[in-house]
Design a protein around this motif. Structure first.
Motif, PDB file in Angstrom:
ATOM      1  N   ILE A  18       0.833  -1.206   0.000  1.00 50.82           N
ATOM      2  CA  ILE A  18       0.000   0.000   0.000  1.00 50.82           C
ATOM      3  C   ILE A  18       0.867   1.256   0.000  1.00 50.82           C
ATOM      4  CG2 ILE A  18      -1.624   1.351   1.399  1.00 50.82           C
ATOM      5  CD1 ILE A  18      -2.901  -1.395   2.174  1.00 50.82           C
ATOM      6  N   ALA A  19       1.926   1.256   0.813  1.00 44.96           N
ATOM      7  CA  ALA A  19       2.817   2.423   0.856  1.00 44.96           C
ATOM      8  C   ALA A  19       3.393   2.718  -0.520  1.00 44.96           C
ATOM      9  CB  ALA A  19       3.937   2.194   1.874  1.00 44.96           C
ATOM     10  N   PHE A  20       3.831   1.683  -1.212  1.00 48.99           N
ATOM     11  CA  PHE A  20       4.382   1.888  -2.553  1.00 48.99           C
ATOM     12  C   PHE A  20       3.310   2.346  -3.535  1.00 48.99           C
ATOM     13  CE2 PHE A  20       7.968  -1.155  -1.422  1.00 48.99           C
ATOM     14  CZ  PHE A  20       8.915  -0.154  -1.357  1.00 48.99           C
ATOM     15  N   LEU A  21       2.161   1.726  -3.484  1.00 53.95           N
ATOM     16  CA  LEU A  21       1.100   2.073  -4.427  1.00 53.95           C
ATOM     17  C   LEU A  21       0.556   3.480  -4.203  1.00 53.95           C
ATOM     18  CD1 LEU A  21      -0.763  -1.354  -4.612  1.00 53.95           C
ATOM     19  CD2 LEU A  21       0.810  -0.359  -6.303  1.00 53.95           C
ATOM     20  N   TYR A  22       0.727   4.000  -2.984  1.00 49.33           N
ATOM     21  CA  TYR A  22       0.280   5.356  -2.686  1.00 49.33           C
ATOM     22  C   TYR A  22       1.399   6.383  -2.748  1.00 49.33           C
ATOM     23  CZ  TYR A  22      -4.512   4.092  -1.732  1.00 49.33           C
ATOM     24  OH  TYR A  22      -5.812   3.680  -1.871  1.00 49.33           O
ATOM     25  N   GLY A  23       2.541   6.005  -3.324  1.00 47.38           N
ATOM     26  CA  GLY A  23       3.546   7.000  -3.643  1.00 47.38           C
ATOM     27  C   GLY A  23       4.872   6.956  -2.920  1.00 47.38           C
ATOM     28  N   ALA A  24       5.053   6.066  -1.959  1.00 44.15           N
ATOM     29  CA  ALA A  24       6.355   5.994  -1.290  1.00 44.15           C
ATOM     30  C   ALA A  24       7.426   5.591  -2.293  1.00 44.15           C
ATOM     31  CB  ALA A  24       6.315   5.001  -0.133  1.00 44.15           C
ATOM     32  N   ASP A  25       8.576   6.236  -2.188  1.00 38.93           N
ATOM     33  CA  ASP A  25       9.730   5.879  -3.023  1.00 38.93           C
ATOM     34  C   ASP A  25      10.493   4.703  -2.426  1.00 38.93           C
ATOM     35  OD1 ASP A  25       9.458   8.143  -4.870  1.00 38.93           O
ATOM     36  OD2 ASP A  25      10.041   9.345  -3.132  1.00 38.93           O
ATOM     37  N   ALA A  26      10.423   4.606  -1.103  1.00 41.24           N
ATOM     38  CA  ALA A  26      11.119   3.549  -0.374  1.00 41.24           C
ATOM     39  C   ALA A  26      10.320   3.245   0.888  1.00 41.24           C
ATOM     40  CB  ALA A  26      12.527   3.981  -0.017  1.00 41.24           C
ATOM     41  N   VAL A  27      10.510   2.030   1.390  1.00 41.53           N
ATOM     42  CA  VAL A  27       9.869   1.594   2.631  1.00 41.53           C
ATOM     43  C   VAL A  27      10.931   0.976   3.510  1.00 41.53           C
ATOM     44  CG1 VAL A  27       8.263  -0.120   3.586  1.00 41.53           C
ATOM     45  CG2 VAL A  27       7.579   1.255   1.625  1.00 41.53           C
ATOM     46  N   TYR A  28      10.814   1.221   4.823  1.00 37.83           N
ATOM     47  CA  TYR A  28      11.702   0.513   5.746  1.00 37.83           C
ATOM     48  C   TYR A  28      10.885  -0.408   6.621  1.00 37.83           C
ATOM     49  CZ  TYR A  28      10.583   3.908   9.481  1.00 37.83           C
ATOM     50  OH  TYR A  28       9.952   4.686  10.414  1.00 37.83           O
ATOM     51  N   VAL A  29      11.477  -1.565   6.893  1.00 42.74           N
ATOM     52  CA  VAL A  29      10.804  -2.605   7.665  1.00 42.74           C
ATOM     53  C   VAL A  29      11.809  -3.210   8.633  1.00 42.74           C
ATOM     54  CG1 VAL A  29       9.261  -3.147   5.730  1.00 42.74           C
ATOM     55  CG2 VAL A  29      11.354  -4.484   6.045  1.00 42.74           C
ATOM     56  N   GLY A  30      11.273  -3.903   9.618  1.00 41.47           N
ATOM     57  CA  GLY A  30      12.108  -4.670  10.527  1.00 41.47           C
ATOM     58  C   GLY A  30      12.029  -6.135  10.166  1.00 41.47           C
ATOM     59  N   GLY A  31      13.154  -6.800  10.262  1.00 41.58           N
ATOM     60  CA  GLY A  31      13.164  -8.240  10.071  1.00 41.58           C
ATOM     61  C   GLY A  31      12.858  -8.938  11.383  1.00 41.58           C
TER      62      GLY A  31
END
Length: 158
Positions: A18-31
């Motif tokens: 969703i973040a990407f589809l709504y315009g984020a260039d990058a996403v950060y996540v925790g493993g």
């Protein structure tokens, strides 16, 4: 003027997409391992792989937080994890522990972004991290506008 990167957090694959589809260039996540993102549903290696494939199919980036303060019991496991992140193709890790940063830079092809947990607040510290090989610094929350401007004026780093 360089384009500003819109970076968003994501706690699971659905939110990542969703973040990407709504315009984020990058996403950060925790493993699942070595992350301080305690209130998130952290990602397994397979979910990270799926996230990277999705991000890259859109020309976007995925960063993984590896921002724990590492204890001795974790030292023997961190390199294997970093190598797996490199193999998966994550675009960068976000780290604060000097040992994790050193291993990532010396033993993998991972890009390293310095976490805000490293509390970088002055140009000398920023220069130190740049010279070590860090590509981006997330400055300390306590930075004033003057601190930020001083770093920008004196250190060529994101």
């Amino acid at each position: 003027m360089e384009k500003i990167e819109l970076l968003a957090p994501a706690g699971d694959l659905e939110r990542l997409k969703i973040a990407f589809l709504y315009g984020a260039d990058a996403v950060y996540v925790g493993g699942d391992l070595f992350s301080l993102r305690a209130n998130a549903n952290n990602f397994s290696l397979e979910e990270l792989r799926e996230g990277v494939v999705f991000a890259h199919s859109l020309g976007k980036k995925l960063y993984v937080t590896v921002n724990i303060v590492m204890h001795n019991k974790e030292v023997k496991h961190i390199l294997d994890y970093l190598v797996k992140l490199d193999e998966i193709g994550v675009d960068a890790i976000i780290a604060s522990d000097p040992a994790i940063i050193d291993l990532a830079l010396k033993k993998t092809n991972l890009c390293v972004h310095l976490s805000t947990q490293a509390c970088t607040i002055n140009r000398e510290a920023a220069l130190f991290w740049k010279n070590l090989g860090v590509e981006r610094i997330v400055l300390a929350r306590e930075c004033s506008r003057e601190d930020i401007q001083n770093i920008l004026d004196n250190v060529d780093i994101e």
